[in-house]
Design an enzyme around this catalytic site. Structure first.
Site, PDB file in Angstrom:
ATOM      1  CG  LEU A   9      28.664  76.975 -56.885  1.00 41.84           C
ATOM      2  CD1 LEU A   9      30.112  76.846 -57.347  1.00 41.84           C
ATOM      3  CD2 LEU A   9      28.368  78.383 -56.391  1.00 41.84           C
ATOM      4  N   PRO A  10      24.957  77.085 -59.550  1.00 41.31           N
ATOM      5  CG  PRO A  10      24.503  79.195 -60.443  1.00 41.31           C
ATOM      6  CD  PRO A  10      25.268  78.513 -59.354  1.00 41.31           C
ATOM      7  CB  THR A  44      22.845  69.622 -61.109  1.00 45.65           C
ATOM      8  OG1 THR A  44      22.140  69.219 -59.938  1.00 45.65           O
ATOM      9  CG2 THR A  44      22.512  68.671 -62.254  1.00 45.65           C
ATOM     10  CE  LYS A  49      19.493  66.609 -59.280  1.00 45.18           C
ATOM     11  NZ  LYS A  49      20.048  67.822 -58.691  1.00 45.18           N
ATOM     12  CE  LYS A  73      22.421  73.774 -64.354  1.00 43.32           C
ATOM     13  NZ  LYS A  73      22.884  72.804 -63.321  1.00 43.32           N
TER      14      LYS A  73
END
Length: 433
Positions: free
Chosen positions: A154-155, A189, A288, A368
């Site tokens: 997912l974003p 992430t 990450k 982001k």
């Protein structure tokens, strides 16, 4: 039980024979002890540059399982394709995306698939209206046709909160009928605190065990099945197995869902490396963020070099060849080169830069991630001056309506190029998704 029931290699059979001898000499009071020893055999861990790389023994197939997958964008769709093809065709997959158009594209991609079902809601991952086909394999059938392993790609943190919150509610509501614990693998992430929050929520309610496993390798790695997974919560691996074996002895589907002793068999169907980043949940997310802040600065450095080279009349292909064979060699130059001429020379139209920066890793996603890294750094009183500068440049790209384009589009920002009419239509369409 016989040795063949465990599908062991020759060395493992020798080891198990030795264990049997010990049993006859009363080294162990029951056969349970040596069975437990045998079940530990498949897990192998080697050390590479200070990190653990988990692997499973070579074998033609991995135990089939029922998998739910949420997020079918540029990364998620090819990951599902790898879960469903070749030796993994025995998997039964329920896939979902919140965007109707993305679901439609996924339905087209899997219209000829025998083992992938695109569902219309998150609830269908728990209670599917149309369970995925079994491929004639009913060994793992149970009264529950919902997913036992759920993978999310997912974003944003907000999207993860929405999806996991809904799944948690569904699992709580069905807990009386479905007492088994599920496995959640979040490949998004996000902030480490988000992973830790949901791990605690699932653990306290007894509904699931969460692992954070963000990825590196981009769309190319997702498509080719060569992703690197950064796994957090490694201390939960054996705890999950023991809990499932003790509390769900009749639920063979859940046990095979995590392989013989961990979740790495599932991850290795989508990637080539599983890096064990730490015992606690959130370790993968932390690694990450560190990787992406370095990647952001790396891409900007390559863009600046190529931009200066153009201004000095240097052939970008020649400059790239020099960069790739010198101390400046890196992923941004070698694999995802941001110069359109170089990208076309390397890979035709398959690289984002050769295709108007479509696909790839969106600038808004990099922005982001840099924001998350800076937030965590602020909380820990860590200075990230170069990351702050990188974020400003990606903010400028986003302000120019380039948020949905690959983050290599920074090269065009440095050149002062504006978004063209055709390009703007593409950007508007992708941002709506």
């Amino acid at each position: 039980d016989t040795l063949d029931d465990y599908k062991l290699s020759t060395p493992a059979k020798i080891y198990s024979t030795m264990m049997l001898i010990l049993v006859t000499r009363s080294k162990f009071s029951t056969t349970t002890a040596w069975k437990q020893q045998l079940r530990r055999l498949p897990q192998t861990t080697c050390r590479r540059r200070g990190l653990a790389v988990s692997s499973v023994p070579a074998r033609s197939t991995i135990s089939p399982t029922q998998i739910g997958f949420c997020g079918l964008g540029n990364m998620g769709l090819p990951m599902v394709q790898n879960l469903a093809k070749g030796n993994n065709a025995a998997n039964r997959i329920l896939a979902y995306d919140v965007v109707p158009e993305t679901r439609r594209r996924a339905q087209e991609a899997f219209q000829d698939s025998d083992n992938v079902t695109i569902v219309e809601s998150l609830s269908d991952l728990v209670h599917p209206k149309h369970p995925p086909p079994t491929n004639g394999n009913n060994d793992n059938d149970s009264d529950d046709n919902g997913a036992h392993v759920v993978i999310t790609m997912l974003p944003s943190d907000a999207a993860v909160d929405t999806v996991l919150g809904k799944l948690h509610q569904e699992w709580l509501a069905s807990s009386m009928q479905l007492p088994s614990r599920r496995i959640v693998i979040d490949c998004s992430t996000v902030s480490p605190s988000t992973s830790q929050k949901w791990s605690k929520t699932f653990q306290e309610s007894g509904t699931a065990t969460l692992f954070d496993a963000p990825v590196s390798g981009g769309v190319k790695g997702a498509t080719e099945g060569t992703l690197t997974f950064m796994l957090g919560g490694c201390s939960l691996l054996q705890d999950t197995i023991e809990s499932n074996n003790n509390n769900n002895k009749n639920n063979t589907q859940l046990q095979t869902a995590i392989g013989d002793n961990d979740i790495t068999p599932v991850l290795q169907q989508m990637g080539s490396h599983v890096m064990e980043c730490g015992p606690h949940v959130g370790a993968g997310a932390a690694v990450k963020l560190c990787n992406n802040l370095a990647l952001a600065a790396q891409m900007i450095g390559i863009c600046e070099a190529l931009n200066l080279g153009d201004a000095l009349g240097v052939d970008p292909n020649v400059l790239t060849q020099v960069l790739n064979s010198s101390t400046a060699a890196c992923w941004s130059s070698r694999v995802n080169n941001p110069h359109p001429k170089v990208a076309r020379q390397q890979m035709g139209d398959s690289l984002p830069a050769a295709n108007n920066y479509r696909g790839g890793f969106g600038t808004q996603l990099m922005l982001k991630d840099l924001g998350l890294a800076l937030q965590v750094a602020h909380e820990r009183h860590v200075a990230l001056p170069l990351t702050s500068t990188s974020k400003e440049l990606y903010q400028l790209a986003h302000a120019q309506r380039r948020g949905a384009q690959d983050f290599g589009v920074v090269l065009q920002v440095l050149k002062g190029n504006q978004v063209g009419p055709e390009e703007e239509e593409d950007v508007e369409e992708e941002e709506e998704e």
